[in-house]
Design a protein around this motif. Structure first.
Motif, PDB file in Angstrom:
ATOM      1  N   LEU A 260      13.843 -31.976  64.365  1.00  0.00           N
ATOM      2  CA  LEU A 260      14.303 -31.510  63.068  1.00  0.00           C
ATOM      3  C   LEU A 260      15.595 -32.241  62.738  1.00  0.00           C
ATOM      4  O   LEU A 260      16.581 -32.151  63.480  1.00  0.00           O
ATOM      5  N   LEU A 261      15.601 -32.987  61.645  1.00  0.00           N
ATOM      6  CA  LEU A 261      16.747 -33.839  61.340  1.00  0.00           C
ATOM      7  C   LEU A 261      17.881 -33.044  60.707  1.00  0.00           C
ATOM      8  O   LEU A 261      17.637 -32.159  59.870  1.00  0.00           O
ATOM      9  N   PRO A 262      19.118 -33.349  61.078  1.00  0.00           N
ATOM     10  CA  PRO A 262      20.259 -32.681  60.450  1.00  0.00           C
ATOM     11  C   PRO A 262      20.466 -33.203  59.035  1.00  0.00           C
ATOM     12  O   PRO A 262      19.970 -34.269  58.666  1.00  0.00           O
ATOM     13  N   TRP A 263      21.218 -32.444  58.251  1.00  0.00           N
ATOM     14  CA  TRP A 263      21.599 -32.911  56.927  1.00  0.00           C
ATOM     15  C   TRP A 263      22.760 -33.881  57.062  1.00  0.00           C
ATOM     16  O   TRP A 263      23.603 -33.746  57.958  1.00  0.00           O
ATOM     17  N   GLU A 264      22.811 -34.839  56.149  1.00  0.00           N
ATOM     18  CA  GLU A 264      23.867 -35.849  56.179  1.00  0.00           C
ATOM     19  C   GLU A 264      24.651 -35.832  54.865  1.00  0.00           C
ATOM     20  O   GLU A 264      24.069 -35.733  53.791  1.00  0.00           O
ATOM     21  N   PHE A 265      25.969 -35.937  54.996  1.00  0.00           N
ATOM     22  CA  PHE A 265      26.848 -36.015  53.836  1.00  0.00           C
ATOM     23  C   PHE A 265      27.831 -37.161  54.045  1.00  0.00           C
ATOM     24  O   PHE A 265      28.121 -37.536  55.186  1.00  0.00           O
ATOM     25  N   LYS A 266      28.337 -37.703  52.953  1.00  0.00           N
ATOM     26  CA  LYS A 266      29.397 -38.700  53.043  1.00  0.00           C
ATOM     27  C   LYS A 266      30.702 -38.033  52.626  1.00  0.00           C
ATOM     28  O   LYS A 266      30.852 -37.590  51.481  1.00  0.00           O
ATOM     29  N   ILE A 267      31.633 -37.931  53.560  1.00  0.00           N
ATOM     30  CA  ILE A 267      32.929 -37.306  53.300  1.00  0.00           C
ATOM     31  C   ILE A 267      34.017 -38.278  53.722  1.00  0.00           C
ATOM     32  O   ILE A 267      34.057 -38.712  54.879  1.00  0.00           O
ATOM     33  N   ASP A 268      34.867 -38.647  52.780  1.00  0.00           N
ATOM     34  CA  ASP A 268      35.937 -39.621  53.036  1.00  0.00           C
ATOM     35  C   ASP A 268      35.392 -40.917  53.635  1.00  0.00           C
ATOM     36  O   ASP A 268      35.979 -41.502  54.550  1.00  0.00           O
ATOM     37  N   GLY A 269      34.248 -41.337  53.125  1.00  0.00           N
ATOM     38  CA  GLY A 269      33.655 -42.600  53.546  1.00  0.00           C
ATOM     39  C   GLY A 269      32.935 -42.563  54.877  1.00  0.00           C
ATOM     40  O   GLY A 269      32.451 -43.600  55.348  1.00  0.00           O
ATOM     41  N   MET A 270      32.822 -41.390  55.502  1.00  0.00           N
ATOM     42  CA  MET A 270      32.162 -41.277  56.803  1.00  0.00           C
ATOM     43  C   MET A 270      30.955 -40.351  56.696  1.00  0.00           C
ATOM     44  O   MET A 270      30.934 -39.438  55.858  1.00  0.00           O
ATOM     45  N   THR A 271      29.949 -40.612  57.524  1.00  0.00           N
ATOM     46  CA  THR A 271      28.763 -39.764  57.551  1.00  0.00           C
ATOM     47  C   THR A 271      29.033 -38.545  58.422  1.00  0.00           C
ATOM     48  O   THR A 271      29.429 -38.678  59.587  1.00  0.00           O
ATOM     49  N   VAL A 272      28.812 -37.378  57.840  1.00  0.00           N
ATOM     50  CA  VAL A 272      29.016 -36.106  58.541  1.00  0.00           C
ATOM     51  C   VAL A 272      27.668 -35.403  58.624  1.00  0.00           C
ATOM     52  O   VAL A 272      26.927 -35.337  57.638  1.00  0.00           O
TER      53      VAL A 272
END
Length: 327
Positions: free
Chosen positions: A200-212
């Motif tokens: 099950l893949l986690p959700w990905e976000f871009k925060i301050d230019g980094m993938t979280v």
């Protein structure tokens, strides 16, 4: 002596009856035509033409030779023409490899348009979730969503794939709009399970230019991206949907994008193929066509400005709908 060329000139002289006319049609001088015929006669040990100042007529040996070589020369010309057309591509097979979601959503519209432009080129679409082996599977061109292939191939990103948090308007009217990422904890989710790893893949976000990354516990998950999106449309919960699937639904107002300032686009759709100097022209035509249609395509990705506009309009419509239902 180039025997094939000499025989071709002989056949043309026999058909036209004139060295001068053959010279004009072949871009030669009459002297060069005459020399070619003399060399062929010497090579065969036979006189092929009766020559006069006004015409050139076949001898009996010349007539027999013409009857023997012309059908074979015509057949050879047909073979050569067919080979030139095949290598020049207006016909022949192109084998294309891709994962099923990319094949269905991106390649089928592309292939329909390509077939309309080049109807004699055949296409075989090989759909497989794993990374294809070009040589073993005889793939001419591959497409891959995610990171660029690491194999020794030519690769180019066609467009970025955005991971967009989406929800159906009806769900947001019922459950409310999350104010920030932490507020997502109070909502229902959909999820995507990798068909190759089962994870099950986690959700990905871009925060301050980094993938979280954030792990979620979904109430509905699927191992096919479009099916997960259908779960979001059905109101199971909020989902992280790739832009290939989401763009059309977002523009139609069927989904509302959330947290558009946190959209991650580290992945992309890549085209890849072997670096072959003798690549068939039909394959090159397809590659050029794919680049023409898909490079930086707005059919499968959204600008930051459009994303924010869709978010603002979508949330405004949700609030209006919630106000009417509350009243």
């Amino acid at each position: 002596m180039n025997e094939l060329r000499a025989i071709s000139i002989f056949v043309r002289v026999a058909e036209l009856g004139s060295f001068n006319q053959v010279a004009l049609s072949q871009g030669m001088t009459p002297q060069a035509v005459s020399k070619s015929i003399r060399q062929l006669e010497h090579h065969l040990g036979q006189r092929l033409f009766h020559r006069t100042t006004r015409s050139n007529t076949l001898t009996e040996d010349g007539q027999r030779f013409l009857e023997a070589v012309k059908p074979r020369l015509d057949a050879l010309q047909r073979v050569l023409t067919g080979a030139r057309q095949a290598s020049g591509d207006e016909q022949g097979l192109v084998r294309i490899g891709a994962a099923t979601p990319v094949g269905r959503k991106v390649l089928m519209p592309l292939l329909r348009a390509f077939h309309a432009r080049h109807p004699r080129i055949e296409v075989e679409l090989v759909l497989d979730e794993k990374f294809s082996d070009l040589v073993a599977e005889r793939i001419d061109v591959g497409f891959r969503a995610g990171s660029a292939p690491e194999a020794q191939v030519v690769t180019r990103q066609l467009f970025p794939i955005q991971d967009i948090v989406c929800a159906a308007p009806a769900y947001l009217r019922e459950a409310g709009v999350p104010a920030d990422l932490d507020a997502l904890a109070g909502h229902r989710y959909t999820g995507y399970r990798s068909p190759t790893t089962g994870r099950l893949l986690p959700w990905e976000f871009k925060i301050d230019g980094m993938t979280v990354y954030r792990n979620v516990t979904p109430v509905f998950c699927a191992n096919e991206p479009e099916t997960e999106m259908e779960g979001v449309l059905a109101g199971f919960g909020i989902g992280l949907i790739d832009s290939i699937n989401a763009v059309g639904r977002l523009r139609a107002g069927e989904l509302v994008p959330l947290f558009t300032d946190r959209v991650n686009d580290r992945r992309g759709l890549h085209i890849w193929y072997a670096n072959r100097s003798n690549m068939p022209r039909r394959v090159r035509l397809f590659i050029d066509f794919a680049l023409e249609r898909l490079l930086d395509s707005t059919d499968y990705t959204l600008s930051t400005a459009e994303l924010r506009t869709l978010e603002r309009k979508g949330l405004a419509a949700v609030r209006r709908g919630a106000g009417r239902s509350g009243g």
